[in-house]
Structure formats: C-alpha cells, structure tokens
Design a protein around this motif. Structure first.
Motif, PDB file in Angstrom:
ATOM      1  N   GLY A  91       0.825  -1.194   0.000  1.00 55.41           N
ATOM      2  CA  GLY A  91       0.000   0.000   0.000  1.00 55.41           C
ATOM      3  C   GLY A  91       0.861   1.246   0.000  1.00 55.41           C
ATOM      4  O   GLY A  91       2.093   1.179   0.112  1.00 55.41           O
ATOM      5  N   ASP A  92       0.231   2.395  -0.113  1.00 56.90           N
ATOM      6  CA  ASP A  92       0.984   3.654  -0.136  1.00 56.90           C
ATOM      7  C   ASP A  92       1.697   3.911   1.180  1.00 56.90           C
ATOM      8  O   ASP A  92       2.806   4.467   1.209  1.00 56.90           O
ATOM      9  N   VAL A  93       1.101   3.481   2.297  1.00 53.25           N
ATOM     10  CA  VAL A  93       1.721   3.700   3.608  1.00 53.25           C
ATOM     11  C   VAL A  93       2.957   2.812   3.759  1.00 53.25           C
ATOM     12  O   VAL A  93       3.991   3.242   4.282  1.00 53.25           O
ATOM     13  N   THR A 176       2.122  -4.652   5.871  1.00 50.59           N
ATOM     14  CA  THR A 176       2.760  -5.919   6.213  1.00 50.59           C
ATOM     15  C   THR A 176       2.641  -6.145   7.717  1.00 50.59           C
ATOM     16  O   THR A 176       2.956  -5.243   8.502  1.00 50.59           O
ATOM     17  N   PRO A 177       2.187  -7.307   8.162  1.00 51.44           N
ATOM     18  CA  PRO A 177       2.076  -7.562   9.606  1.00 51.44           C
ATOM     19  C   PRO A 177       3.423  -7.380  10.310  1.00 51.44           C
ATOM     20  O   PRO A 177       4.454  -7.859   9.843  1.00 51.44           O
ATOM     21  N   ALA A 183      11.008  -5.116   9.735  1.00 51.38           N
ATOM     22  CA  ALA A 183      11.089  -3.751   9.210  1.00 51.38           C
ATOM     23  C   ALA A 183       9.717  -3.222   8.805  1.00 51.38           C
ATOM     24  O   ALA A 183       9.622  -2.219   8.106  1.00 51.38           O
ATOM     25  N   ALA A 184       8.647  -3.885   9.242  1.00 49.36           N
ATOM     26  CA  ALA A 184       7.299  -3.461   8.875  1.00 49.36           C
ATOM     27  C   ALA A 184       6.945  -2.142   9.550  1.00 49.36           C
ATOM     28  O   ALA A 184       7.522  -1.784  10.586  1.00 49.36           O
ATOM     29  N   PRO A 185       6.001  -1.404   8.982  1.00 49.23           N
ATOM     30  CA  PRO A 185       5.611  -0.113   9.571  1.00 49.23           C
ATOM     31  C   PRO A 185       5.115  -0.259  11.008  1.00 49.23           C
ATOM     32  O   PRO A 185       4.459  -1.238  11.363  1.00 49.23           O
ATOM     33  N   ARG A 186       5.427   0.745  11.829  1.00 52.85           N
ATOM     34  CA  ARG A 186       4.902   0.791  13.189  1.00 52.85           C
ATOM     35  C   ARG A 186       4.814   2.236  13.649  1.00 52.85           C
ATOM     36  O   ARG A 186       5.583   3.097  13.212  1.00 52.85           O
ATOM     37  N   MET A 187       3.887   2.489  14.548  1.00 51.82           N
ATOM     38  CA  MET A 187       3.640   3.828  15.054  1.00 51.82           C
ATOM     39  C   MET A 187       4.376   4.040  16.378  1.00 51.82           C
ATOM     40  O   MET A 187       4.536   3.102  17.166  1.00 51.82           O
ATOM     41  N   ASP A 212      -8.740  -5.168  10.193  1.00 52.10           N
ATOM     42  CA  ASP A 212      -7.874  -4.236   9.473  1.00 52.10           C
ATOM     43  C   ASP A 212      -7.666  -2.959  10.283  1.00 52.10           C
ATOM     44  O   ASP A 212      -6.562  -2.398  10.303  1.00 52.10           O
ATOM     45  N   LYS A 213      -8.703  -2.483  10.954  1.00 50.48           N
ATOM     46  CA  LYS A 213      -8.542  -1.307  11.813  1.00 50.48           C
ATOM     47  C   LYS A 213      -7.509  -1.577  12.909  1.00 50.48           C
ATOM     48  O   LYS A 213      -6.678  -0.726  13.242  1.00 50.48           O
ATOM     49  N   GLY A 214      -7.571  -2.786  13.488  1.00 46.89           N
ATOM     50  CA  GLY A 214      -6.660  -3.123  14.576  1.00 46.89           C
ATOM     51  C   GLY A 214      -5.207  -3.202  14.178  1.00 46.89           C
ATOM     52  O   GLY A 214      -4.317  -3.168  15.038  1.00 46.89           O
ATOM     53  N   ARG A 215      -4.929  -3.275  12.883  1.00 47.38           N
ATOM     54  CA  ARG A 215      -3.533  -3.328  12.419  1.00 47.38           C
ATOM     55  C   ARG A 215      -2.748  -2.083  12.814  1.00 47.38           C
ATOM     56  O   ARG A 215      -1.516  -2.095  12.827  1.00 47.38           O
ATOM     57  N   ILE A 216      -3.452  -1.001  13.131  1.00 45.63           N
ATOM     58  CA  ILE A 216      -2.740   0.238  13.461  1.00 45.63           C
ATOM     59  C   ILE A 216      -1.898   0.085  14.724  1.00 45.63           C
ATOM     60  O   ILE A 216      -0.904   0.783  14.911  1.00 45.63           O
TER      61      ILE A 216
END
Length: 477
Positions: A91-93, A176-177, A183-187, A212-216
């Motif tokens: 995805g773009d993110v 990516t989970p 190296a997957a995205p994380r906040m 999908d919301k919970g992936r944040i």
C-alpha cells in the motif's frame, strides 16, 4: 526496481512522483479512460512514467512490486495476478515507511476509526504545532504520506519532526504484519477512536473490517490508545503484537481510570502521562476549549491529546492546540438560527455511527437523513435516538430503509419524505424541516448515508443544505 502503481488519482500520482524522483521505473494502470483520466495520465507521463488506461486487470510483464492506491479492492484481478506471479503488493503507507530516511525520520502518530478521524488528526496536528514542532496531518486526510516522508527543508533534512497519520481501513489492510525485529511499519503511538460496521462491501465482513482497523496497533512503541466506551477497541489493543513496554491508554468522557485520560467536571484530565499516575493528574484543557463541545468531539480531543502526550508534548501545548483548532466544514457546523431554530450541517455523518453521535448532542431534533445506505441497517440508530427526535425529513435513494426503521422503533415520530432529486430538492427538505420544528429545536443534517446518489460528495450536500437554510433565513427576515 520496476514498480506498477495501481491508480492515477491523488495517491497514485504521489506514488509515481516519489518513485520517479528516486529513479525507479514506473508503469501506472487505471481502469478509467475518460478525459480526466487522460489528463492525469499526461501529467504522469511527463514525469517519465508509462501509463496504461482502460486495463487495470493485467499485471505488466517484469514488474518487481505493485503499489496500490487505498480504494482498490483486495480481490482485484491485478492483485490476484501479482500473487500468482509472486510479486508483492504494497500500500501507499507501506511504501512511505520503506522510503523513510535512515537517520532523522519523523516518528509516526497514527489514528483510525469509523468516525472522527479527520477532526482528531487535525486536532493532533494543531497540538503538535502549538508545541513548536514541525508537524503535518497526512494520509487519508489529504496530504499523501509519501509526499510528507520525502519532503525536505532548505538544508536537505526531513521537513517534519513528527507526522500525524489518519489511516483508513483500506490503507491499513495493505500493511505488512509487524513482528518483533521486522522492518514493517509501526507507530510511535496509535489510537483507535471507534468501530462500527462500514465498508463491508470492500472488507467482506464486520470482523475483517475490525481486524484491518486493529492493524494500526501492530508494533506500537509508546502507547495504544483506545475508547473506553467501545469495548471492541480495547480488545483490538489486547490482541495486538506491540513493542515491549508499550502501554494501553483508555480515553473516555468519564473520570479517567489509572493510566487513562478523561473528564472531571469541566476539565480534560491526564492520568496516563504523569510521573506518578496513582497520585498525580495533569489538567490538559477545559471542555470549553474544544469547539464544538459536543460529547463525541470531546472524545476526539482526548484521543488527540493522548497521542500528543505519548510523544512528550506538554499539557500547556495540548490546551493551546485545542484552543487554536477549528473543525473542517460539514462537521456539526452551525449554519444559522431561524425563528429560534438552529440549523446544523453534519453532512460528514455518512454512516449510522456518526449520525448517532450527532443526534446525541441535541435534545430535540428534526433529523434530515438519507442517501446511499451502502447496505447498512438503521434499527440500532433509530432505537437509540428516538427520545431526541421531534420529526424526521428523509431524502435520497435509500430513504425507505430509514423509514422502515422509524416505523419499527419510533412510530410516533412524524416523518416527511422528499422524493425530488434535482437541484431544488434541498430547499424542499429545509422547508419541510422548518414546518416541523418548534422554537428551541435543532434541524440536523446528519444523513447516516453516503451522498453520491444526489451529490458529488458530502461537501456538496452540506453546501446545498446551508444554501437552502440561508434562502429560508432570507425569506424569514
């Protein structure tokens, strides 16, 4: 690398710009082939990208990765072909995260939810700015994440100290989970405002949408912020795989519990980000600092404050940021008061959950509702709001679905329907609402439906409502 970009709209164009700026070979595909699509294609071709219009199903030969715009369904033939060929889909993110600078990258404060995302992320950006930070609200809110990640100041360094990300369920689906060490995205910190069934035609089920919301929360470093009034948001925190030491922080309109943020009398209070949360509390702001001070907007402010505090922002900056903030149009916006009746434009309330929050903010409402229901039902909404309803005016393609719910759960509430769909329809709606309203009532446009059956978007619907109210006001003056 040879990248295929799915979509040529705002996000697709951002992806092409970013990739071409790095020297990547790019082919963009789009199923549209009209004048607007060809105009977009010409602009992308000027950047050196190849553009294929009218065929969004075929995987271009030789591509190494597909990068998708958020709205593309995961069942699209292009992605099925990519999976069969062993080509990853990002995805773009995801792409923006992978292209972050190795040093000095701005941390990400992310939020999502069925409703309130844009208001809350803009509140967060206002708070961060009040703290003296170079911050930007990005993602689903308008500015593509990749644009912000690649932006540089005059010294060639990253342009932002921190990014406030509004992420849709579509964007989160493609992440990516995260797992420990990946190296997957994380906040740095993440918030989930609320969960209610939405976009089920895209996700396939309420469970998939919520998942999908919970992936944040995946990989969150400092705090996972959840809504104490919505147990589903807390459960998604419990289910999340986060960085060791990350805390769960609840926000709500009651007295805050240990490690949470909430309201005591007329004050927004923090018991999470203080040195001794058992014995200390920080005053963040007054309720009056939040405009408008509707209950769901106070909740938005608490969520924004929690994310900012997780980043280390002072209580004083939270207060100033909330005072500085003003909501975007069509979000519980006061249009006018005519004959002692207030007219409120909340055209952004495009689903039942958002409409319920609006209806709860006013004691006696003439409710203007209807449009495209997107497969939703309205029994719970009507049953919860019936004590607040003076009357209802319905419009739009799926108004019968709301009418049926009213007949079941609020049979004594007067209902008027407008079947016109031309440019004068909203004048008829407003006049009928004015006839049904009494002094002290609120005429509330909170449609609980999408707008595209009659209007180009929810903003156009809100503008039509406001214009009709002003014409009514002129007639009444």
């Amino acid at each position: 690398m040879y990248a295929c970009v799915a979509g040529t709209g705002i996000t697709g164009a951002s992806l092409v710009r970013g990739l071409r700026g790095l020297g990547t070979r790019v082919v963009a595909v789009d199923g549209a082939d009209d004048d607007k699509a060809r105009e977009r294609a010409a602009a992308l071709e000027a950047l050196g990208a190849e553009v294929r219009l009218g065929d969004a199903d075929t995987l271009p030969e030789g591509v190494d990765v597909v990068v998708t715009s958020p709205g593309w369904r995961p069942t699209a033939p292009l992605f099925e072909a990519a999976e069969k060929a062993g080509v990853p889909v990002w995805g773009d993110v995801e792409l923006a995260w992978r292209l972050r600078p190795r040093e000095g990258a701005a941390p990400w404060l992310g939020l999502t939810g069925t409703n309130g995302k844009t208001t809350t992320v803009r509140m967060l950006a206002s708070i961060l700015a009040a703290a003296g930070l170079r911050a930007e609200a990005v993602g689903n809110v308008g500015t593509p994440v990749l644009d912000a990640v690649l932006a540089r100041d005059e010294d060639g360094k990253p342009a932002f100290d921190v990014l406030a990300l509004e992420l849709s369920s579509f964007q989160l689906h493609w992440l990516t989970p995260w797992t420990e060490g990946s190296a997957a995205p994380r906040m740095q910190a993440a918030a989930l405002l609320n969960i209610a069934p939405d976009h089920l035609d895209w996700h396939g089920s309420p469970e998939a949408y919520a998942g999908d919301k919970g992936r944040i929360f995946a990989g969150a470093e400092v705090a996972c912020v959840y809504n104490t009034a919505d147990p589903a948001t807390e459960q998604l925190v419990r289910d999340a795989d986060v960085t060791e030491g990350c805390r769960a922080v609840g926000f709500g309109l009651g007295v805050p519990g240990l490690g949470g943020v909430g309201v005591i009398e007329d004050l927004l209070i923090d018991r999470a980000f203080v040195a001794d949360m058992r014995n200390e509390a920080a005053e963040l702001a007054q309720v009056a600092d939040v405009v408008p001070a509707a209950p769901h907007n106070i909740a938005n402010a608490l969520a924004a404050a929690a994310l900012a505090r997780a980043h280390g922002v002072s209580a004083e900056a939270v207060r100033q940021g909330l005072r500085d903030f003003r909501p975007d149009p069509h979000r519980i916006a006061h249009v006018a008061t005519v004959a002692e009746v207030a007219y409120i434009d909340d055209s952004k309330a495009t689903n039942g959950h958002a409409a319920a929050a609006s209806l709860a903010a006013y004691p006696s409402v003439v409710w203007v509702a209807g449009g495209l229901a997107k497969g939703a039902s309205f029994d719970e909404l009507v049953a919860g709001a019936r004590e607040n309803l003076r009357a209802v005016v319905l419009l739009g393609a799926d108004r019968a679905v709301i009418r049926d719910a009213l007949e079941r759960h609020a049979p004594d509430v007067p209902v008027s329907e407008v079947d016109a769909t031309d440019t004068g329809a909203m004048d008829l709606v407003v006049r009928k609402a004015a006839e049904l309203a009494r002094p002290g009532d609120t005429v509330l446009l909170a449609p609980a439906c999408a707008s595209m059956d009659m209007f180009s978007n929810y903003g156009a619907r809100g503008d039509a409502f406001a214009a009709a109210v002003h014409r009514l006001s002129g007639d009444a003056s």
